[in-house]
Design an enzyme around this catalytic site. Sequence first.
Site, PDB file in Angstrom:
ATOM      1  N   CYS A   1      -2.348  -1.450   4.507  1.00  0.00           N
ATOM      2  CA  CYS A   1      -3.289  -1.999   3.530  1.00  0.00           C
ATOM      3  C   CYS A   1      -3.457  -0.933   2.459  1.00  0.00           C
ATOM      4  CB  CYS A   1      -4.630  -2.305   4.207  1.00  0.00           C
ATOM      5  SG  CYS A   1      -5.952  -2.708   3.051  1.00  0.00           S
TER       6      CYS A   1
ATOM      7  N   ASP B   1      -2.848  -6.524  -7.160  1.00  0.00           N
ATOM      8  CA  ASP B   1      -3.501  -6.418  -5.846  1.00  0.00           C
ATOM      9  C   ASP B   1      -4.678  -7.387  -5.848  1.00  0.00           C
ATOM     10  OD1 ASP B   1      -4.344  -5.354  -3.313  1.00  0.00           O
ATOM     11  OD2 ASP B   1      -5.789  -4.103  -4.344  1.00  0.00           O
ATOM     12  N   SER B   2      -5.238  -7.594  -4.671  1.00  0.00           N
ATOM     13  CA  SER B   2      -6.426  -8.433  -4.574  1.00  0.00           C
ATOM     14  C   SER B   2      -7.645  -7.744  -5.185  1.00  0.00           C
ATOM     15  CB  SER B   2      -6.711  -8.727  -3.097  1.00  0.00           C
ATOM     16  OG  SER B   2      -6.888  -7.502  -2.400  1.00  0.00           O
TER      17      SER B   2
ATOM     18  N   HIS C   1      -5.763  -0.056   0.695  1.00  0.00           N
ATOM     19  CA  HIS C   1      -7.019   0.708   0.694  1.00  0.00           C
ATOM     20  C   HIS C   1      -6.941   1.947   1.592  1.00  0.00           C
ATOM     21  CE1 HIS C   1      -8.780  -2.817  -1.135  1.00  0.00           C
ATOM     22  NE2 HIS C   1      -9.971  -2.244  -1.174  1.00  0.00           N
TER      23      HIS C   1
ATOM     24  N   CYS D   1      -0.176  -5.082  -2.676  1.00  0.00           N
ATOM     25  CA  CYS D   1      -1.143  -5.590  -1.696  1.00  0.00           C
ATOM     26  C   CYS D   1      -0.350  -6.091  -0.500  1.00  0.00           C
ATOM     27  CB  CYS D   1      -1.941  -6.737  -2.308  1.00  0.00           C
ATOM     28  SG  CYS D   1      -3.057  -7.542  -1.143  1.00  0.00           S
TER      29      CYS D   1
ATOM     30  N   GLU E   1     -14.407   0.259   0.211  1.00  0.00           N
ATOM     31  CA  GLU E   1     -14.981  -0.181  -1.075  1.00  0.00           C
ATOM     32  C   GLU E   1     -16.361   0.452  -1.274  1.00  0.00           C
ATOM     33  OE1 GLU E   1     -14.029  -2.703  -3.470  1.00  0.00           O
ATOM     34  OE2 GLU E   1     -12.056  -3.080  -2.607  1.00  0.00           O
TER      35      GLU E   1
HETATM   36  N1  DGL Z   1      -5.301  -4.540  -0.716  1.00  0.00           N
HETATM   37  C1  DGL Z   1      -5.206  -5.467   0.399  1.00  0.00           C
HETATM   38  C2  DGL Z   1      -3.978  -5.145   1.259  1.00  0.00           C
HETATM   39  O1  DGL Z   1      -3.214  -4.222   0.982  1.00  0.00           O
HETATM   40  C3  DGL Z   1      -6.453  -5.490   1.238  1.00  0.00           C
HETATM   41  C4  DGL Z   1      -7.708  -5.951   0.587  1.00  0.00           C
HETATM   42  C5  DGL Z   1      -8.015  -7.414   0.810  1.00  0.00           C
HETATM   43  O2  DGL Z   1      -8.333  -7.838   1.934  1.00  0.00           O
HETATM   44  O3  DGL Z   1      -7.962  -8.134  -0.168  1.00  0.00           O
HETATM   45  O4  DGL Z   1      -3.765  -5.830   2.231  1.00  0.00           O
END
Ligand code: DGL
Length: 268
Positions: free
Chosen positions: A187, A12-13, A189, A75, A155
């Site tokens: 997303c 993931d990012s 998150h 992600c 976050e």
């Molecule tokens: N985890 C990323 C997603 O599922 C979102 C976080 C980011 O913008 O890097 O899109």
Amino acid sequence: MNEKNKAIGVFDSGVGGLTVVRALTERLPCENIVYFGDTARVPYGVKSRNTIEQFSTQIVHFLLEQNVKLLVIACNTIAAVAGSKVRALAGTMPVIDVIGAGADAAVCATKNGQIGVIATTTTTNSNAYARAIAERKKSCRVVSQACPLLVPIIEEGWLDHAVTRLTLREYLPPLLTENIDTLILGCTHYPLIKPLLAEETQGVALVDSSITTADAVANALAERDLLNEQTTAPDYRFFVSDIPLRFQTIGERFLNRPLEQLEMIALG
Ligand code: DGL
């Protein structure tokens, strides 16, 4: 090393993909997992396709060096704009991503065919969910809303906070007026604010792709006879490109267990 004992590589990012790791540990408790979160370069959701492809290439090379047996793009943003790149790099290794799994679940959940998607700006602009849903069921209509403020709020740990509720009240009405009966949390998150989202969407079915992604991984491993049959405790290793303040706390909240074996490594 026996193929079956190799780890699943998840990336993931940043920290969001840990929601997928959590679902994987519950669905596949015998599997070893290697996670990479690009915490030094998060967020990806506001970056261009070229940059995301370049970062994803570095991550995939790192995970392939860890000798994994399957890759999970945990992600939505990476899956939306760099999925093909990742698959090309992986060769014959199976690659599962959150968008395919989320689209499958949404198509099953909707009764009126009106599906909403909330996601980062890059995922929304890519139209990846609309394409994935059209491939599965042409009659479904997809309406999307970019929610760029949600990642930093989550976050920050504001999972049940007045600011989060107010933000949702800005983002959600355009979708709710479209009569959606299903909302994809596009997303990784967003599952963290599911209780708040449920309150603000009144009875709309929420699709959390972490669970369907874990199911898709289980099926892919079973099909290839790659399910780990070890009886010893699984090994979980977490790599990040930076360890920001509060990472441990937020990570443990995403994972719902202590975040041990955490290592920082530089990519690129
Ligand atoms: N985890 C990323 C997603 O599922 C979102 C976080 C980011 O913008 O890097 O899109």
